[in-house]
Write an enzyme that holds these catalytic residues in place. Structure first.
Site, PDB file in Angstrom:
ATOM      1  N   ARG A 291     -13.345 108.613 -53.771  1.00 10.71           N
ATOM      2  CA  ARG A 291     -14.695 108.086 -53.616  1.00 10.71           C
ATOM      3  C   ARG A 291     -14.670 106.864 -52.715  1.00 10.71           C
ATOM      4  NH1 ARG A 291     -15.104 112.247 -55.268  1.00 10.71           N
ATOM      5  NH2 ARG A 291     -16.236 113.065 -57.055  1.00 10.71           N
TER       6      ARG A 291
ATOM      7  N   CYS B 132     -18.152 110.995 -51.569  1.00  9.75           N
ATOM      8  CA  CYS B 132     -16.794 111.528 -51.444  1.00  9.75           C
ATOM      9  C   CYS B 132     -16.141 111.060 -50.143  1.00  9.75           C
ATOM     10  CB  CYS B 132     -16.825 113.052 -51.468  1.00  9.75           C
ATOM     11  SG  CYS B 132     -17.415 113.715 -53.027  1.00  9.75           S
TER      12      CYS B 132
ATOM     13  N   HIS C 204     -24.429 113.065 -51.386  1.00 11.32           N
ATOM     14  CA  HIS C 204     -23.502 113.912 -50.636  1.00 11.32           C
ATOM     15  C   HIS C 204     -23.195 113.285 -49.282  1.00 11.32           C
ATOM     16  CE1 HIS C 204     -22.921 117.385 -53.105  1.00 11.32           C
ATOM     17  NE2 HIS C 204     -24.201 117.740 -53.125  1.00 11.32           N
TER      18      HIS C 204
END
Length: 171
Positions: A158, A149, A75
């Site tokens: 990405r 991300c 993340h």
């Protein structure tokens, strides 16, 4: 030699003592230039891995120190955000993966600032963007791929950071 354009690479690292169990940490990722240390768990499920602040290992990709592509996801925002500043990595920065058996040091050498979230080529055994064809590698080797991300606070694209294995040190 590691870091050169030759396809030869360091000798394979020690074999893992056991196959990693899904959703369980089995290694540690260190990004010294970003002051990041995070556990690596098998799989990339949100609930079982990423939302716990772990870095996830894409199933079916190489294990640390093995030939192929060790592909990892994390993340960028929320849940520990281990890859919050992944965009700050530069060529030559170290990506260190520590297992029970050894310490594997990869060096960043390529960065793909943005690609489709569906660009599976970036985690292939010979990583290469299927969308942005000028990015990636052309020969087999010992690679690591970090994905997250981008832009921040979205999951539209990405960001991909690639490195090559530079050294292995048994524990």
């Amino acid at each position: 030699a590691p870091g050169s354009s030759e396809p030869s690479a360091p000798a394979p690292g020690p074999a893992p003592s056991a196959r990693p169990r899904p959703d369980r940490p089995y290694a540690v990722l260190r990004l010294p230039s970003l002051r990041v240390t995070a556990p690596i768990a098998e799989g990339i499920s949100k609930h079982g891995v990423l939302d716990k602040g772990y870095v996830g290992h894409y199933a079916g990709t190489a294990q640390p120190g093995r030939a192929g592509n060790l592909a990892l996801a994390g993340h960028r925002n929320t849940h520990g955000e281990p890859f919050r500043h992944l965009d700050r990595l530069r060529a030559g920065d170290r990506i260190v993966v520590e297992t029970r058996e050894a310490v594997f040091t990869y060096l960043v050498d390529k960065i793909l600032p943005e690609t489709s979230a569906r660009d599976g080529g970036v985690i292939a055994p010979v990583p290469r963007s299927a969308v942005r064809t000028a990015y990636g590698y052309g020969e087999r080797g010992y690679y690591v791929t970090l994905t997250t991300c981008t832009p921040e606070f979205t999951s539209r694209y990405r960001l991909v950071v690639w490195g090559r294995l530079a050294s292995t040190r048994p524990r």
